[in-house]
Design an enzyme around this catalytic site. Structure first.
Site, mmCIF file in Angstrom:
data_model
loop_
_atom_site.group_PDB
_atom_site.id
_atom_site.type_symbol
_atom_site.label_atom_id
_atom_site.label_comp_id
_atom_site.label_asym_id
_atom_site.label_seq_id
_atom_site.Cartn_x
_atom_site.Cartn_y
_atom_site.Cartn_z
ATOM 1 N N LYS A 64 0.843 -1.204 0.000
ATOM 2 C CA LYS A 64 0.000 0.000 0.000
ATOM 3 C C LYS A 64 0.877 1.254 0.000
ATOM 4 C CE LYS A 64 -3.752 -2.498 2.254
ATOM 5 N NZ LYS A 64 -4.570 -2.748 3.458
ATOM 6 N N GLN A 107 -4.380 -1.506 9.707
ATOM 7 C CA GLN A 107 -4.383 -2.849 9.126
ATOM 8 C C GLN A 107 -4.973 -3.851 10.127
ATOM 9 O OE1 GLN A 107 -3.659 -3.407 5.950
ATOM 10 N NE2 GLN A 107 -4.044 -5.599 6.054
ATOM 11 N N ASP A 130 -10.854 2.772 4.365
ATOM 12 C CA ASP A 130 -11.149 1.343 4.300
ATOM 13 C C ASP A 130 -12.653 1.100 4.236
ATOM 14 O OD1 ASP A 130 -9.085 -0.532 4.136
ATOM 15 O OD2 ASP A 130 -8.448 -0.137 6.198
HETATM 16 N N1 GUN Z 1 -7.090 -6.928 6.464
HETATM 17 C C1 GUN Z 1 -7.529 -7.679 5.415
HETATM 18 N N2 GUN Z 1 -8.044 -6.892 4.456
HETATM 19 C C2 GUN Z 1 -7.931 -5.621 4.901
HETATM 20 C C3 GUN Z 1 -8.278 -4.355 4.348
HETATM 21 O O1 GUN Z 1 -8.822 -4.235 3.240
HETATM 22 N N3 GUN Z 1 -7.973 -3.279 5.122
HETATM 23 C C4 GUN Z 1 -7.404 -3.390 6.336
HETATM 24 N N4 GUN Z 1 -7.169 -2.272 7.020
HETATM 25 N N5 GUN Z 1 -7.080 -4.538 6.888
HETATM 26 C C5 GUN Z 1 -7.344 -5.644 6.159
#
Ligand code: GUN
Length: 303
Positions: A64, A107, A130
Site C-alpha cells: 500500500k 491494518q 477502508d
Molecule cells: N485486512 C484484510 N483486508 C484488509 C483491508 O482491506 N484493510 C485493512 N485495514 N485490513 C485488512
C-alpha cells in the site's frame, strides 16, 4: 466451440487480470494527482498503521505504501510491534485532527489486546478510506455516497473494467465477513452498474452449498479455504471472482510455499467464461480501491 452435448466450451476463458485493471485505475488516479500538483495543491496523504508482526499484514501494508509513492501520494507508515489500545486511540485522534492527512488505514487483524470495533469507530468517517466505519457501511447500504471497503470496491472496478454484464444476473457470494462478503453482497445488489444482481449470500452454516452455487452466473469466493470451489459446483460459462489468498505447502518451490485461491483454477479454466487468477487478480484491485478512496477523500468526494 460446441461439443457433443451441445454445451458451449469456453476454450478462450477471459482472464480477469488484476494487473491490467489496476493499471487502468491507477493511471487515472496518477493523472488527478498531476492536476493537483499543477494547481499547486496538496497531494493525497495516507496514514497507514500496522501493529504487531503478522507477515501477511506487513506485506499488504508495504504494498500500500509502495503504491502511494508510485501514484505521487504522500504516505506515513506507523509500524509498532505492540501498542496499548489507549495509545492507538490517541494516535487516531491525532491523525483525525491533522488537516494534512486525508486517509487513515489501520491494518487488520489487530493484536488481541485491542478491540477492533472500538478502533474502527474512532476513525473520522471522512478519513475512513477502508470503508469500515458504521457510518460508511450504513451509507453504502442505503446507496448514499460513502467510502467503500477496498476489496469489494476493487472487484466492482474490475467488473467495470472488463465490462462484465451483471444486471439481472444471479450472483452467489461465499463468505459473510465485514471486509468482503457482506459489503460485496450489498454492492452487487444495489441499483448501479455494475450491480443489479440477484444475490445469494452463503456462509459456514449454509446447507447444501453446492446446490446454491450451481445456478450462479457470477461467483465471488471469499471463504479462505484453498480449492474450495470445484469443477462440479459451477455451471458452464459462469464468471468467477476468487478473493482467497491461501498459502499452501509446495515442496517444489524454493520458499516451500505458494499462494492459491479459494477456487480450483486449473479444473475450471475450460468451463467458465471469465475468472480471476491468484495471485494477480483481486489482490491488486484491493490496493487500487484503497488508492481511489484516498484520492476521493483528498477531494472530499466519496462515491
Ligand atoms: N485486512 C484484510 N483486508 C484488509 C483491508 O482491506 N484493510 C485493512 N485495514 N485490513 C485488512
Amino acid at each position: 466451440l460446441v461439443c457433443a452435448s451441445k454445451r458451449v466450451i469456453f476454450a478462450t476463458m477471459l482472464v480477469l487480470d488484476g494487473k491490467i485493471a489496476a493499471a487502468a485505475v491507477k493511471e487515472q488516479i496518477a493523472k488527478e494527482v498531476q492536476l493537483l500538483i499543477a494547481g499547486q495543491k496538496r497531494v493525497p496523504h495516507l496514514a497507514a498503521i500496522l501493529i504487531g508482526n503478522n507477515p501477511a499484514s506487513q506485506a499488504y501494508v508495504g504494498n500500500k505504501v509502495k503504491t502511494c509513492a508510485e501514484l505521487g501520494f504522500e504516505s506515513t507508515l506507523i509500524a509498532e510491534p505492540a501498542m496499548e489500545e489507549a495509545d492507538l486511540l490517541s494516535l487516531i485522534e491525532k491523525l483525525n485532527k491533522d488537516t494534512t492527512i486525508d486517509g487513515i488505514l489501520v491494518q487488520l487483524p489487530l493484536p488481541k489486546n485491542i478491540n477492533e470495533e472500538k478502533i474502527i469507530m474512532a476513525i473520522d468517517p471522512q478519513k475512513d478510506v477502508d470503508g469500515f466505519h458504521p457510518i460508511n457501511v450504513g451509507k453504502m447500504a442505503i446507496g448514499s455516497p460513502s467510502y467503500l471497503p477496498a476489496t469489494p470496491y476493487g472487484i466492482m472496478l474490475m467488473l467495470e473494467h472488463f465490462k462484465i454484464e451483471t444486471s439481472g444476473k444471479h450472483c452467489v457470494v461465499l463468505g459473510r465477513s465485514n471486509i468482503v462478503g457482506t459489503p460485496m453482497s450489498i454492492l452487487l445488489s444495489r441499483n448501479t452498474n455494475p450491480g443489479n444482481c440477484t444475490v445469494t449470500l452463503c456462509h459456514s452454516r449454509t446447507q447444501n452449498l453446492a446446490q446454491h452455487l450451481l445456478p450462479a452466473d457470477i461467483i465471488v469466493a471469499a471463504i479462505g479455504i484453498p480449492f474450495f470451489v470445484k469443477e462440479e459446483m459451477v455451471k458452464h460459462g459462469a464468471v468467477i471472482i476468487d478473493v482467497g489468498i491461501n498459502s499452501i505447502e509446495a515442496p517444489e518451490k524454493k520458499s516451500g510455499k505458494r499462494l492459491v485461491g479459494d477456487v480450483d483454477y486449473e479444473a475450471l479454466k475450460e468451463k467458465v467464461s471469465a475468472m480471476t487468477p491468484v495471485p494477480g487478480g483481486v489482490g491488486l484491485m484491493t490496493i487500487a480501491g484503497l488508492m481511489q478512496n484516498t484520492l476521493n477523500a483528498r477531494l472530499n468526494k466519496p462515491n
